[in-house]
Design an enzyme around this catalytic site. Structure first.
Site, short mmCIF file in Angstrom:
data_model
loop_
_atom_site.label_atom_id
_atom_site.label_comp_id
_atom_site.label_asym_id
_atom_site.label_seq_id
_atom_site.Cartn_x
_atom_site.Cartn_y
_atom_site.Cartn_z
N ARG A 27 0.86 -0.88 -0.05
CA ARG A 27 0.18 -0.36 -0.15
C ARG A 27 0.59 1.19 0.15
O ARG A 27 1.25 1.20 0.68
CB ARG A 27 -0.48 0.30 0.84
CG ARG A 27 -2.08 -0.71 1.49
CD ARG A 27 -3.20 -0.53 2.14
NE ARG A 27 -3.13 0.21 3.77
CZ ARG A 27 -3.24 0.52 4.76
NH1 ARG A 27 -4.84 0.44 4.27
NH2 ARG A 27 -3.15 0.76 5.45
N THR A 62 -1.65 7.38 -0.19
CA THR A 62 -2.67 7.22 -0.44
C THR A 62 -3.04 5.54 -0.31
O THR A 62 -4.67 5.65 -0.62
CB THR A 62 -2.66 6.92 -2.59
OG1 THR A 62 -1.49 5.60 -2.59
CG2 THR A 62 -1.83 8.62 -3.22
N ASP A 82 0.13 -3.92 11.92
CA ASP A 82 0.53 -3.68 10.36
C ASP A 82 0.89 -5.89 10.27
O ASP A 82 1.27 -6.03 11.05
CB ASP A 82 1.24 -3.31 10.24
CG ASP A 82 1.86 -3.83 8.66
OD1 ASP A 82 2.28 -2.16 7.83
OD2 ASP A 82 2.35 -4.57 8.38
N ASP A 137 4.39 -6.78 9.32
CA ASP A 137 5.32 -5.72 10.13
C ASP A 137 5.58 -6.48 11.54
O ASP A 137 6.26 -7.37 12.26
CB ASP A 137 4.90 -4.14 10.46
CG ASP A 137 5.21 -3.87 9.76
OD1 ASP A 137 5.97 -3.85 8.88
OD2 ASP A 137 5.08 -2.63 9.39
C1 PRP Z 1 -1.09 -5.00 4.64
C2 PRP Z 1 -2.06 -6.30 4.03
C3 PRP Z 1 -2.55 -6.47 2.61
C4 PRP Z 1 -3.12 -4.85 2.43
C5 PRP Z 1 -4.67 -4.93 3.57
O1 PRP Z 1 -0.44 -5.25 3.52
O2 PRP Z 1 -1.13 -7.08 4.28
O3 PRP Z 1 -1.82 -6.96 1.57
O4 PRP Z 1 -2.14 -4.16 3.62
O5 PRP Z 1 -4.70 -3.52 2.35
P1 PRP Z 1 -5.79 -2.76 1.84
O6 PRP Z 1 -7.31 -3.39 2.24
O7 PRP Z 1 -6.27 -1.62 2.11
O8 PRP Z 1 -5.24 -2.43 0.46
P2 PRP Z 1 0.93 -3.88 3.20
O9 PRP Z 1 0.84 -2.76 2.15
O10 PRP Z 1 0.96 -3.73 4.61
O11 PRP Z 1 2.02 -4.76 2.70
P3 PRP Z 1 2.68 -5.87 3.20
O12 PRP Z 1 2.02 -7.39 3.75
O13 PRP Z 1 4.15 -6.35 2.17
O14 PRP Z 1 3.07 -5.69 4.43
N1 URA Z 2 -2.67 -4.03 6.54
C1 URA Z 2 -2.40 -4.81 7.57
O1 URA Z 2 -1.49 -4.99 7.61
N2 URA Z 2 -3.09 -3.70 8.53
C2 URA Z 2 -3.79 -3.05 8.23
O2 URA Z 2 -4.74 -2.82 9.56
C3 URA Z 2 -4.32 -2.75 7.40
C4 URA Z 2 -3.37 -2.68 6.75
#
Ligand code: PRP
Ligand code: URA
Length: 214
Positions: A109, A113, A205, A208
């Site tokens: 994400r 944005t 997250d 994380d």
């Molecule tokens: C997190 C999660 C989803 C996304 C959800 O990933 O694992 O993929 O956010 O958010 P959304 O429904 O608003 O799109 P992130 O983008 O943090 O990436 P990561 O898995 O690499 O930490």
């Molecule tokens: N991605 C995550 O991992 N957690 C949230 O709450 C939203 C987006």
């Protein structure tokens, strides 16, 4: 059911799932335990999402006689992980169904944005012949799940399900509008998104928490 469409959303309210979700939500759960519990919960979610998987009847020999029984057509299943956090669900599901095909979609994400940015895509062939299950622990705005399923459809998939651990009502609404043909299986539908598009109460997250990054 949050959806205004006819899309299907299943909340797995089994006590084992809810107990493990509670551990994932706890801020004091460190990365090693977080990964382990995500691995465990993925087995239980797999149990639900695979309920209607196709089997073929095969003949087997018990120690006493010949009989017939169901055999999973494992290769007809394709598990697709949204990186990074999706791998926390993928590993456990693959442990249950080792012959499943595997695809990866890298999305993050954009911090300003919250729109998903694709950085990787590798999908098996003949997706039109397979039951596809897209996995990601979090459905927040729904942007990542919508984009991932769009890619999987572009690659030919016709039978798709989405599995997550925590969903926001707003994300479910967006997902169901974009992909009303794709059932969602989740352990929880939480209260709402906050101003930073994090799910509340949520679990933070997921990526994380899994890897100890910030
Ligand atoms: C997190 C999660 C989803 C996304 C959800 O990933 O694992 O993929 O956010 O958010 P959304 O429904 O608003 O799109 P992130 O983008 O943090 O990436 P990561 O898995 O690499 O930490
Ligand atoms: N991605 C995550 O991992 N957690 C949230 O709450 C939203 C987006």
């Amino acid at each position: 059911m949050v959806s205004k469409t006819n899309a299907s959303v299943e909340v797995v309210d089994h006590p084992l799932v809810q107990h493990k979700l509670n551990i994932l939500r706890d801020r004091n759960t460190a990365s090693a335990e977080f990964r382990q519990v995500l691995y465990e919960i993925s087995h239980l979610l797999a149990y639900e999402v695979c309920r209607d998987l196709k089997t073929e009847t095969v003949e087997i020999e018990t120690p006493l006689e010949t009989t017939t029984g169901p055999k999973l057509a494992g290769k007809e299943l394709c598990l697709i992980s949204i990186l990074r956090a999706g791998n926390g669900l993928l590993d456990g599901m693959l442990n249950l169904i080792p012959s499943a095909q595997v695809g990866h979609i890298g999305l993050y994400r954009d911090p300003d944005t919250n729109i998903p940015v694709e950085y990787y895509l590798k999908l098996p062939d003949r997706l039109n012949e397979r039951q596809c299950i897209v996995v990601d622990p979090m459905l927040a705005t729904g942007g990542s799940a919508v984009a991932a399923v769009h890619r999987v459809k572009q690659a030919g998939a016709e039978r798709i399900k989405f599995v997550c651990v925590v969903a926001a009502p707003e994300g479910l609404e967006a997902f169901n509008s974009a992909h009303p043909d794709v059932p969602v299986v989740t352990a929880a539908i939480d209260r709402a998104l906050d101003e930073d598009a994090y799910i509340r109460p949520g679990l933070g997250d997921a990526g994380d928490r899994m890897f100890g990054t910030r």
